[in-house]
Design a protein around this motif. Structure first.
Motif, mmCIF file in Angstrom:
data_model
loop_
_atom_site.group_PDB
_atom_site.id
_atom_site.type_symbol
_atom_site.label_atom_id
_atom_site.label_comp_id
_atom_site.label_asym_id
_atom_site.label_seq_id
_atom_site.Cartn_x
_atom_site.Cartn_y
_atom_site.Cartn_z
ATOM 1 N N LYS A 293 -11.673 7.744 -9.920
ATOM 2 C CA LYS A 293 -12.045 6.644 -9.008
ATOM 3 C C LYS A 293 -11.679 5.445 -8.274
ATOM 4 O O LYS A 293 -10.439 5.596 -7.283
ATOM 5 N N LYS A 294 -11.483 4.462 -8.912
ATOM 6 C CA LYS A 294 -10.536 3.485 -9.583
ATOM 7 C C LYS A 294 -9.878 3.178 -10.601
ATOM 8 O O LYS A 294 -10.581 3.362 -11.191
ATOM 9 N N HIS A 295 -8.899 2.365 -10.959
ATOM 10 C CA HIS A 295 -7.713 2.491 -12.121
ATOM 11 C C HIS A 295 -7.018 1.949 -11.526
ATOM 12 O O HIS A 295 -6.465 1.944 -10.819
ATOM 13 N N SER B 157 -4.684 10.021 -2.912
ATOM 14 C CA SER B 157 -4.798 8.331 -3.133
ATOM 15 C C SER B 157 -4.551 7.752 -2.633
ATOM 16 O O SER B 157 -3.355 8.041 -2.061
ATOM 17 N N PHE C 160 -3.412 -0.782 -8.518
ATOM 18 C CA PHE C 160 -4.538 -0.521 -8.388
ATOM 19 C C PHE C 160 -4.625 0.886 -7.923
ATOM 20 O O PHE C 160 -4.000 1.417 -6.556
ATOM 21 N N LEU C 161 -5.315 2.475 -8.653
ATOM 22 C CA LEU C 161 -4.860 3.540 -7.310
ATOM 23 C C LEU C 161 -6.419 4.046 -7.379
ATOM 24 O O LEU C 161 -7.483 3.219 -8.384
ATOM 25 N N GLU C 162 -6.531 4.543 -6.389
ATOM 26 C CA GLU C 162 -7.967 4.914 -5.606
ATOM 27 C C GLU C 162 -7.833 6.159 -5.597
ATOM 28 O O GLU C 162 -6.910 6.060 -4.187
ATOM 29 N N ASP C 163 -8.953 7.134 -5.986
ATOM 30 C CA ASP C 163 -9.381 8.071 -4.743
ATOM 31 C C ASP C 163 -9.672 7.791 -3.472
ATOM 32 O O ASP C 163 -10.595 7.425 -3.310
ATOM 33 N N ARG D 286 0.614 -1.539 -0.091
ATOM 34 C CA ARG D 286 0.019 -0.109 0.225
ATOM 35 C C ARG D 286 1.072 0.841 -0.009
ATOM 36 O O ARG D 286 2.245 1.382 0.972
#
Length: 260
Positions: free
Chosen positions: A73-75, A45, A55-58, A22
């Motif tokens: 929002k998620k990518h 983020s 995985f990227l999350e705002d 993380r």
């Protein structure tokens, strides 16, 4: 191992090896990637790494998180993705890039010896030698006066590369990392005495490796006076010594210079 490359206005600020599961990104000091800017939320983020995927999350940020210009929002991150947070950018570079992709980059930007103009490259090497000689004596030289021939290098070097056994210990190894375009994230180790980059007919430059350091010099361009840029400034007809974290722009491609 994947990496994040933090930049502002095309100037690389930091690199992060993503060895943990993380990574938080935000303005507060407890973030893994801290961006101290009012446009960035305290915890803006989050990136989660699961096996070979990222995985990227705002995190409900005030100004949002963008990937390649689109609000997300998620990518699921892909090699070369550009994350925009406030005014800063984070480029996601996945080092699992295949050899074929790396070869394609080198075929596109690195000019093989057989296609090089020998006379032009000789002039480029002379320009770099003159710049190194001028730097060594630390004096301003009138361009109308011919510079003395520089002393031969203390190490063995050829167009094929540098003999590491005789190279000076003070000269660190260096690389170029592409910061823009389709090949963003690709890296090129500068192991040769002379590396020619660019696109013939558009813009070509040479990077010479000398005992005093690495120098970039203009070789040719499609338009007169169209010189490569270093940190946004044209290098002109003279050789320019490269410093760690310099940004070179050549034939429309931005590349970071890193010595280590």
């Amino acid at each position: 191992m994947a990496r994040l490359i933090l930049s502002l206005d095309s100037q690389v600020l930091a690199e992060y090896n993503m060895s943990k599961e993380r990574y938080t990104i935000g303005r507060l000091p407890d973030n893994d990637v801290r961006i101290d800017n009012p446009a960035v939320s305290g915890h803006h983020s989050l990136i989660i790494n699961i096996l070979n995927d990222s995985f990227l999350e705002d995190l409900n940020s005030t100004n949002g998180t963008y990937v390649n210009g689109k609000l997300i929002k998620k990518h699921a991150l892909q090699h070369g993705d550009v994350i925009t947070i406030g005014h800063h950018q984070l480029r996601f570079a996945d080092q699992q890039t295949s050899d074929a992709e790396q070869d394609e980059f080198e075929k596109t930007m690195v000019i093989p010896a057989g296609q090089q103009n020998i006379a032009q490259l000789a002039k480029a090497e002379e320009a770099a030698a003159a710049a190194a000689a001028a730097e060594a004596v630390d004096v301003k030289v009138d361009v109308s006066v011919k510079l003395p021939e520089p002393e031969p290098p203390a190490h063995t070097s050829t167009a094929a590369g540098v003999d590491a056994s005789t190279a000076p210990n003070a000269l660190p190894s260096a690389k170029l990392q592409v910061l823009s375009g389709a090949f963003a994230g690709r890296e090129l180790e500068l192991t040769k005495a002379l590396t020619t980059l660019g696109r013939p007919g558009v813009q070509v430059a040479a990077i010479t490796r000398r005992p005093e350091g690495y120098y970039v010099v203009h070789v040719e361009s499609g338009e007169e006076g169209d010189y490569p840029l270093v940190n946004g400034q044209p290098i002109g007809a003279q050789a320019r010594k490269l410093a760690d974290n310099d940004v070179l722009q050549l034939a429309g491609v931005k590349m970071g210079f890193f010595s280590r």
